[in-house]
Design a protein around this motif. Structure first.
Motif, PDB file in Angstrom:
ATOM      1  N   VAL A 113      -8.525   5.562  -2.546  1.00  0.00           N
ATOM      2  CA  VAL A 113      -7.357   4.691  -2.481  1.00  0.00           C
ATOM      3  C   VAL A 113      -6.736   4.758  -1.093  1.00  0.00           C
ATOM      4  O   VAL A 113      -6.418   3.738  -0.473  1.00  0.00           O
ATOM      5  CB  VAL A 113      -6.320   5.097  -3.559  1.00  0.00           C
ATOM      6  CG1 VAL A 113      -4.976   4.420  -3.311  1.00  0.00           C
ATOM      7  CG2 VAL A 113      -6.841   4.754  -4.961  1.00  0.00           C
ATOM      8  N   LEU A 114      -6.575   5.967  -0.582  1.00  0.00           N
ATOM      9  CA  LEU A 114      -5.961   6.138   0.725  1.00  0.00           C
ATOM     10  C   LEU A 114      -6.821   5.552   1.839  1.00  0.00           C
ATOM     11  O   LEU A 114      -6.294   4.972   2.797  1.00  0.00           O
ATOM     12  CB  LEU A 114      -5.705   7.613   0.997  1.00  0.00           C
ATOM     13  CG  LEU A 114      -4.493   8.199   0.268  1.00  0.00           C
ATOM     14  CD1 LEU A 114      -4.440   9.709   0.438  1.00  0.00           C
ATOM     15  CD2 LEU A 114      -3.196   7.568   0.764  1.00  0.00           C
ATOM     16  N   ALA A 115      -8.138   5.692   1.741  1.00  0.00           N
ATOM     17  CA  ALA A 115      -9.018   5.145   2.778  1.00  0.00           C
ATOM     18  C   ALA A 115      -8.849   3.633   2.884  1.00  0.00           C
ATOM     19  O   ALA A 115      -8.806   3.072   3.987  1.00  0.00           O
ATOM     20  CB  ALA A 115     -10.467   5.498   2.479  1.00  0.00           C
ATOM     21  N   LEU A 116      -8.739   2.953   1.731  1.00  0.00           N
ATOM     22  CA  LEU A 116      -8.538   1.509   1.738  1.00  0.00           C
ATOM     23  C   LEU A 116      -7.181   1.162   2.349  1.00  0.00           C
ATOM     24  O   LEU A 116      -7.066   0.252   3.183  1.00  0.00           O
ATOM     25  CB  LEU A 116      -8.632   0.955   0.312  1.00  0.00           C
ATOM     26  CG  LEU A 116      -8.354  -0.551   0.150  1.00  0.00           C
ATOM     27  CD1 LEU A 116      -9.301  -1.376   1.015  1.00  0.00           C
ATOM     28  CD2 LEU A 116      -8.474  -0.950  -1.326  1.00  0.00           C
ATOM     29  N   ALA A 117      -6.140   1.913   1.955  1.00  0.00           N
ATOM     30  CA  ALA A 117      -4.797   1.651   2.488  1.00  0.00           C
ATOM     31  C   ALA A 117      -4.746   1.905   3.998  1.00  0.00           C
ATOM     32  O   ALA A 117      -4.187   1.100   4.757  1.00  0.00           O
ATOM     33  CB  ALA A 117      -3.774   2.520   1.764  1.00  0.00           C
ATOM     34  N   VAL A 118      -5.334   3.005   4.447  1.00  0.00           N
ATOM     35  CA  VAL A 118      -5.324   3.350   5.869  1.00  0.00           C
ATOM     36  C   VAL A 118      -6.031   2.281   6.698  1.00  0.00           C
ATOM     37  O   VAL A 118      -5.619   1.971   7.824  1.00  0.00           O
ATOM     38  CB  VAL A 118      -5.963   4.737   6.097  1.00  0.00           C
ATOM     39  CG1 VAL A 118      -6.264   4.972   7.578  1.00  0.00           C
ATOM     40  CG2 VAL A 118      -5.032   5.838   5.578  1.00  0.00           C
ATOM     41  N   SER A 119      -7.077   1.678   6.143  1.00  0.00           N
ATOM     42  CA  SER A 119      -7.831   0.655   6.881  1.00  0.00           C
ATOM     43  C   SER A 119      -6.989  -0.584   7.169  1.00  0.00           C
ATOM     44  O   SER A 119      -7.323  -1.375   8.054  1.00  0.00           O
ATOM     45  CB  SER A 119      -9.082   0.245   6.095  1.00  0.00           C
ATOM     46  OG  SER A 119      -8.746  -0.538   4.950  1.00  0.00           O
ATOM     47  N   ARG A 120      -5.885  -0.752   6.439  1.00  0.00           N
ATOM     48  CA  ARG A 120      -5.048  -1.942   6.618  1.00  0.00           C
ATOM     49  C   ARG A 120      -3.739  -1.638   7.343  1.00  0.00           C
ATOM     50  O   ARG A 120      -2.964  -2.544   7.617  1.00  0.00           O
ATOM     51  CB  ARG A 120      -4.730  -2.555   5.243  1.00  0.00           C
ATOM     52  CG  ARG A 120      -5.965  -3.030   4.500  1.00  0.00           C
ATOM     53  CD  ARG A 120      -5.627  -3.801   3.250  1.00  0.00           C
ATOM     54  NE  ARG A 120      -5.152  -2.994   2.156  1.00  0.00           N
ATOM     55  CZ  ARG A 120      -5.548  -3.120   0.881  1.00  0.00           C
ATOM     56  NH1 ARG A 120      -6.459  -4.028   0.577  1.00  0.00           N
ATOM     57  NH2 ARG A 120      -5.047  -2.376  -0.062  1.00  0.00           N
ATOM     58  N   PHE A 121      -3.503  -0.377   7.633  1.00  0.00           N
ATOM     59  CA  PHE A 121      -2.245  -0.002   8.259  1.00  0.00           C
ATOM     60  C   PHE A 121      -2.289  -0.305   9.751  1.00  0.00           C
ATOM     61  O   PHE A 121      -3.349  -0.275  10.368  1.00  0.00           O
ATOM     62  CB  PHE A 121      -1.968   1.486   8.046  1.00  0.00           C
ATOM     63  CG  PHE A 121      -0.541   1.881   8.310  1.00  0.00           C
ATOM     64  CD1 PHE A 121       0.423   1.691   7.340  1.00  0.00           C
ATOM     65  CD2 PHE A 121      -0.157   2.412   9.530  1.00  0.00           C
ATOM     66  CE1 PHE A 121       1.747   2.043   7.568  1.00  0.00           C
ATOM     67  CE2 PHE A 121       1.156   2.760   9.777  1.00  0.00           C
ATOM     68  CZ  PHE A 121       2.111   2.574   8.801  1.00  0.00           C
ATOM     69  N   ASP A 153       0.826  -1.202   0.000  1.00  0.00           N
ATOM     70  CA  ASP A 153       0.000   0.000   0.000  1.00  0.00           C
ATOM     71  C   ASP A 153       0.863   1.256   0.000  1.00  0.00           C
ATOM     72  O   ASP A 153       1.962   1.256   0.566  1.00  0.00           O
ATOM     73  CB  ASP A 153      -0.895   0.018   1.251  1.00  0.00           C
ATOM     74  CG  ASP A 153      -2.155  -0.810   1.103  1.00  0.00           C
ATOM     75  OD1 ASP A 153      -2.679  -0.883  -0.025  1.00  0.00           O
ATOM     76  OD2 ASP A 153      -2.616  -1.374   2.107  1.00  0.00           O
ATOM     77  N   PRO A 154       0.398   2.342  -0.632  1.00  0.00           N
ATOM     78  CA  PRO A 154      -0.911   2.533  -1.257  1.00  0.00           C
ATOM     79  C   PRO A 154      -0.974   2.077  -2.714  1.00  0.00           C
ATOM     80  O   PRO A 154      -2.017   2.156  -3.338  1.00  0.00           O
ATOM     81  CB  PRO A 154      -1.104   4.045  -1.175  1.00  0.00           C
ATOM     82  CG  PRO A 154       0.275   4.582  -1.352  1.00  0.00           C
ATOM     83  CD  PRO A 154       1.184   3.601  -0.623  1.00  0.00           C
ATOM     84  N   PHE A 155       0.177   1.605  -3.270  1.00  0.00           N
ATOM     85  CA  PHE A 155       0.173   1.108  -4.646  1.00  0.00           C
ATOM     86  C   PHE A 155      -0.788  -0.069  -4.783  1.00  0.00           C
ATOM     87  O   PHE A 155      -1.461  -0.222  -5.800  1.00  0.00           O
ATOM     88  CB  PHE A 155       1.578   0.684  -5.061  1.00  0.00           C
ATOM     89  CG  PHE A 155       2.611   1.765  -4.959  1.00  0.00           C
ATOM     90  CD1 PHE A 155       2.760   2.709  -5.964  1.00  0.00           C
ATOM     91  CD2 PHE A 155       3.444   1.854  -3.852  1.00  0.00           C
ATOM     92  CE1 PHE A 155       3.727   3.711  -5.874  1.00  0.00           C
ATOM     93  CE2 PHE A 155       4.406   2.847  -3.757  1.00  0.00           C
ATOM     94  CZ  PHE A 155       4.536   3.781  -4.776  1.00  0.00           C
ATOM     95  N   LEU A 156      -0.840  -0.924  -3.746  1.00  0.00           N
ATOM     96  CA  LEU A 156      -1.757  -2.055  -3.748  1.00  0.00           C
ATOM     97  C   LEU A 156      -3.197  -1.577  -3.807  1.00  0.00           C
ATOM     98  O   LEU A 156      -3.995  -2.045  -4.634  1.00  0.00           O
ATOM     99  CB  LEU A 156      -1.522  -2.904  -2.496  1.00  0.00           C
ATOM    100  CG  LEU A 156      -2.554  -3.989  -2.183  1.00  0.00           C
ATOM    101  CD1 LEU A 156      -2.638  -5.000  -3.313  1.00  0.00           C
ATOM    102  CD2 LEU A 156      -2.208  -4.684  -0.851  1.00  0.00           C
ATOM    103  N   ALA A 157      -3.555  -0.649  -2.937  1.00  0.00           N
ATOM    104  CA  ALA A 157      -4.924  -0.121  -2.930  1.00  0.00           C
ATOM    105  C   ALA A 157      -5.264   0.541  -4.259  1.00  0.00           C
ATOM    106  O   ALA A 157      -6.390   0.412  -4.758  1.00  0.00           O
ATOM    107  CB  ALA A 157      -5.094   0.871  -1.776  1.00  0.00           C
TER     108      ALA A 157
END
Length: 346
Positions: free
Chosen positions: A288-296, A206-210
């Motif tokens: 994109v960032l919201a999805l990445a942040v949810s996994r951090f 992430d965030p490339f993954l998201a």
């Protein structure tokens, strides 16, 4: 300061910056072509300037956006300079040659760097975040499992955290490393190869993954967990300093770790605010960032013996696969503040 990066987060927008030396540096980190330790230590530590290397996402980016570290250090007359890097191997090259004093990377880069003689020190780490990295395939791909990667072209950033993810998932699927075709590319070029079909799979964080999931419809073949939800890899984020800087300014190093711990507590309670800060700082798409942040995983803390032991297992696996040229003792890179070291000797 807001980045000029486009909201669409398309790789071509970053290409000019990422191409410059990225592949050469990543290869140098992996195969010992770095500056020597003597060269790295030859630069004089500037106790009045803290130079931080960061990547286009994560807690350091959030710390930069909020500006709390600058406020904390200003009364001591210390200024903070921020430098962005495309990935961990390049960031640690900057640390090794004396261009920065402090930075954050995933699990694998410090192992490659230590094997190459870099004078780094493990300062802290975040909790495990196994879902923040994954092996992805195009939406319409016929590949259904990691076992299907045999003989396929797999894009990844050499020496990065995802390198070990791929090693472990291939191992679990019974596929020898030499039975895939690794394609070593930094994130922007890897995405371009993935989009045009030059790579059958892409191992990315992430965030490339998201972004790949949200914008390309990429499908996750495997992340850092197994089918039962147990961690296959921990995917720790590590905070590292150049050893000369950490030894000269342990007070600053401890202040950074304290600020990161406080920041993590705030971000866990305010994920929407954290996403907005990151969006303004990076220019990346808010979804994109919201999805990445949810996994951090937030919660910076000093590195424990258990975490160092996990790093040692990664290093040993890389030696077996001849991905690093010699065995290393990860604990040699652990940092003890001078006072703690003196106490341990009494």
């Amino acid at each position: 300061m807001t980045s000029s990066a486009p909201a669409a987060f398309h790789p071509h927008s970053l290409r000019r910056r990422l191409l410059l030396g990225a592949l050469v540096i990543a290869t140098g980190v992996a195969y010992g072509l770095l500056a020597s330790p003597a060269q790295a230590q030859s630069s004089t530590v500037n106790g009045r300037e803290l130079r931080i290397g960061y990547q286009k996402y994560g807690t350091l980016t959030l710390l930069k956006a909020r500006g709390t570290l600058e406020k904390r250090l200003a009364p001591q007359g210390i200024t903070v300079k921020w430098t962005e890097f495309p990935a961990g191997p390049q960031l640690l090259e900057g640390l090794n040659v004396g261009a920065i004093d402090f930075g954050t990377v995933g699990e694998a880069p410090p192992i490659f760097a230590q094997a190459a003689g870099a004078q780094l020190a493990y300062i802290g780490n975040e909790p495990p975040a196994p879902t923040s990295e994954a092996i992805v395939v195009p939406k319409a791909s016929a590949l259904k499992s990691v076992a299907d990667l045999r003989g396929k072209r797999v894009a990844l950033n050499k020496g990065s955290n995802v390198h070990y993810l791929l090693v472990r998932q291939l191992e679990r699927a019974g596929i020898p490393w030499n039975e895939i075709q690794p394609v070593y590319l930094p994130p922007a070029d890897a995405r371009a190869a993935f989009e045009r079909g030059a790579a059958d799979a892409w191992v990315i964080w992430d965030p490339f993954l998201a972004a790949a999931e949200k914008q390309l419809g990429a499908r996750v073949l495997a992340d850092g967990r197994d089918a039962a939800g147990r961690n296959v890899v921990s995917n720790h984020q590590f905070y590292l300093a150049s050893r000369p800087y950490a030894n000269v300014r342990p007070d600053v190093v401890n202040a950074i770790l304290d600020e990161l711990a406080q920041l993590g507590q705030w971000a866990e309670k305010h994920p929407k605010d954290a996403t907005q800060f990151l969006a303004r700082e990076t220019g990346l798409d808010a979804g994109v960032l919201a999805l990445a942040v949810s996994r951090f995983a937030y919660g910076a803390r000093p590195v424990t013996a258990e975490v160092l032991a996990e790093q040692q297992r990664i290093a040993d696996a890389f030696v077996t696969l001849k991905l690093i040229p010699k065995p290393i003792k990860v604990a040699d890179a652990a940092w003890q503040p001078p006072a703690a070291a003196a106490t341990a000797q009494r």
